[in-house]
Enzyme design. Structure first.
Site, PDB file in Angstrom:
ATOM      1  N   LYS A 116     -18.399  83.176 -19.167  1.00  0.00           N
ATOM      2  CA  LYS A 116     -16.997  83.587 -19.298  1.00  0.00           C
ATOM      3  C   LYS A 116     -16.254  83.537 -17.971  1.00  0.00           C
ATOM      4  O   LYS A 116     -16.790  83.944 -16.940  1.00  0.00           O
ATOM      5  CB  LYS A 116     -16.960  85.006 -19.881  1.00  0.00           C
ATOM      6  CG  LYS A 116     -15.602  85.629 -20.078  1.00  0.00           C
ATOM      7  CD  LYS A 116     -14.627  84.762 -20.835  1.00  0.00           C
ATOM      8  CE  LYS A 116     -15.123  84.258 -22.167  1.00  0.00           C
ATOM      9  NZ  LYS A 116     -14.285  83.163 -22.729  1.00  0.00           N
ATOM     10  N   GLN A 137     -13.074  90.880 -23.871  1.00  0.00           N
ATOM     11  CA  GLN A 137     -14.369  91.079 -24.549  1.00  0.00           C
ATOM     12  C   GLN A 137     -15.137  92.265 -23.963  1.00  0.00           C
ATOM     13  O   GLN A 137     -15.890  92.933 -24.670  1.00  0.00           O
ATOM     14  CB  GLN A 137     -15.235  89.813 -24.434  1.00  0.00           C
ATOM     15  CG  GLN A 137     -14.758  88.642 -25.274  1.00  0.00           C
ATOM     16  CD  GLN A 137     -13.851  87.717 -24.496  1.00  0.00           C
ATOM     17  OE1 GLN A 137     -13.146  88.139 -23.587  1.00  0.00           O
ATOM     18  NE2 GLN A 137     -13.854  86.442 -24.845  1.00  0.00           N
ATOM     19  N   ASP A 190     -23.347  80.481 -21.291  1.00  0.00           N
ATOM     20  CA  ASP A 190     -23.015  79.596 -22.421  1.00  0.00           C
ATOM     21  C   ASP A 190     -23.735  78.266 -22.321  1.00  0.00           C
ATOM     22  O   ASP A 190     -23.932  77.578 -23.317  1.00  0.00           O
ATOM     23  CB  ASP A 190     -21.505  79.380 -22.490  1.00  0.00           C
ATOM     24  CG  ASP A 190     -20.832  80.656 -22.976  1.00  0.00           C
ATOM     25  OD1 ASP A 190     -20.623  81.562 -22.152  1.00  0.00           O
ATOM     26  OD2 ASP A 190     -20.585  80.759 -24.189  1.00  0.00           O
ATOM     27  N   ARG A 201     -15.865  74.527 -30.711  1.00  0.00           N
ATOM     28  CA  ARG A 201     -15.792  74.980 -29.312  1.00  0.00           C
ATOM     29  C   ARG A 201     -16.736  74.109 -28.478  1.00  0.00           C
ATOM     30  O   ARG A 201     -17.840  73.802 -28.930  1.00  0.00           O
ATOM     31  CB  ARG A 201     -16.194  76.470 -29.173  1.00  0.00           C
ATOM     32  CG  ARG A 201     -15.194  77.414 -29.824  1.00  0.00           C
ATOM     33  CD  ARG A 201     -15.476  78.859 -29.445  1.00  0.00           C
ATOM     34  NE  ARG A 201     -15.003  79.171 -28.101  1.00  0.00           N
ATOM     35  CZ  ARG A 201     -15.255  80.326 -27.483  1.00  0.00           C
ATOM     36  NH1 ARG A 201     -15.991  81.249 -28.075  1.00  0.00           N
ATOM     37  NH2 ARG A 201     -14.791  80.561 -26.258  1.00  0.00           N
ATOM     38  N   ALA A 209     -22.461  82.748 -27.131  1.00  0.00           N
ATOM     39  CA  ALA A 209     -23.161  81.478 -27.359  1.00  0.00           C
ATOM     40  C   ALA A 209     -24.190  81.515 -28.507  1.00  0.00           C
ATOM     41  O   ALA A 209     -24.118  80.693 -29.434  1.00  0.00           O
ATOM     42  CB  ALA A 209     -23.796  81.021 -26.048  1.00  0.00           C
TER      43      ALA A 209
END
Ligand code: MRU
Length: 354
Positions: free
Chosen positions: A255, A203, A244, A95, A54
């Site tokens: 996530k 990730q 986020d 996004r 973010a």
């Protein structure tokens, strides 16, 4: 103090310069930089997760505005303003979930708007560039402060679980949840980190493990579906994740898979913490029900390992984020201190002035 990882995002040059990013899609195999010299390249880098996390998305978008103005630096004020509006609107479509993107774009807009039509385009672009660099610098100091506040929650020798990547790659430097773990390690607390691999884009495996290795922090990689077992074995005393977007009541989008970890932590009586700077709070939303959840390409699920891992034509659901309800969160670590218990009153008191 452990060695710093390379800079995730840099502005190269003056007002007619460009953004240089670590291309995170190439890690851990290659440390490659991506230079974004037009706004389409910035948009693509955000969309395709070359830059992700973010705060990093917000910093890149702010710098992306400057990149998008390169061709109108010597044009008329009207042309400059029209391009600014277009570039801003375009970057907002990259996004949807991380509010830092919108926060950073709002912030550069606010910095330039009072001067539109009053200063020459080059000076206006310079103003935006300075604001973007300030956002980057402020993020770096917020991450350090989050690290200090959060590390105070960790006892020596604890096992700590994290999900996704929240380190220097995802921020200006050091990170949010990962900053806490790095700071605790720097303080000599001898923690052991368990990192979820974080399907579908890995990730945790690719990026968090890479960063932990760089910093020399003892860590073990687990598949997402192993967390319950590792908790049951008594190897995890605390969970730290990033966010986020956090709403006024403390619900936190992060996530995909984070919510499941929070439920598991509750069952095993393990405190679950979220770490985020105040730029990740969206107090215009009452609860997490209002957070837009990004839906991504089904191929991220069906071609996860670089080749097809599911039959052709199967139905796929691929939400990139989920929302953990405030009631499962023991505390939210911000640069201003820890929000605990997580209530709307305390959220507003701690970060309501942003
Ligand atoms: O899709 P990503 O990789 O951008 O998602 C990132 C996360 O969910 C992080 O946990 C979050 O952005 C916090 S980064 C400090």
């Amino acid at each position: 103090m452990a060695a710093a990882v390379p800079k995730s995002i840099e502005w190269i040059g003056d007002v007619d310069g460009f953004v240089r990013l670590i291309d995170q899609t190439e890690l851990p195999n290659r440390l490659v930089y991506k230079d974004c010299k037009n706004v389409e390249e910035v948009w693509e880098a955000i969309k395709m997760l070359r830059v992700r996390g973010a705060p990093a998305i917000g910093i890149t978008a702010a710098m992306g505005v400057v990149v998008g103005l390169r061709d109108v630096l010597d044009q008329s004020p009207a042309e400059f303003s029209a391009t600014l509006t277009k570039v801003d609107a375009y970057l907002r479509t990259s996004r949807p979930t991380a509010v830092n993107l919108f926060w950073a774009l709002d912030r550069v807009k606010k910095a330039v708007e009072p001067h539109l039509g009053k200063k020459p385009p080059r000076e206006l672009a310079q103003l935006i560039r300075r604001e973007a660099l300030a956002i980057r610098e402020e993020d770096a100091s917020m991450c350090r402060a989050i690290g200090k506040h959060g590390a105070a929650l960790i006892k020596p020798g604890e096992g700590v679980l994290t999900h996704c990547n929240t380190g220097g790659l995802a921020t200006a430097e050091y990170g949010t949840a990962l900053s806490i773990l790095l700071t605790a390690a720097d303080e000599g607390k001898k923690i052991h980190v368990f990192a979820d691999e974080t399907r579908p884009l890995l990730q945790g495996a690719r990026l968090t493990m890479w960063e932990l290795l760089q910093h020399g922090v003892p860590a073990t990689l687990i598949c997402d579906n192993m967390a319950a077992q590792v908790m049951k074995e008594g190897r995890i005393q605390r969970v730290f994740v990033g966010a986020d977007r956090i709403t006024a009541n403390g619900d936190a989008a992060n996530k995909i898979g984070t919510y499941g970890v929070a439920v598991l932590a509750k069952h095993h009586k393990i405190p679950f913490y979220v770490a985020a700077p105040s730029s990740t709070f969206d107090l215009s939303l009452a609860t997490g029900a209002g957070i837009p959840i990004e839906q991504r390409d089904p191929r991220e699920v069906t071609e996860g390992m670089g080749k097809r891992t599911a039959p052709e034509g199967v139905a796929v659901y691929n939400p990139a984020f989920d929302v953990t309800p405030a009631e499962l969160i023991a505390g939210i670590v911000t640069e201003k201190g820890v929000i605990a218990p997580v209530t709307e009153a305390i959220v507003r008191r701690m970060v309501g002035t942003n």
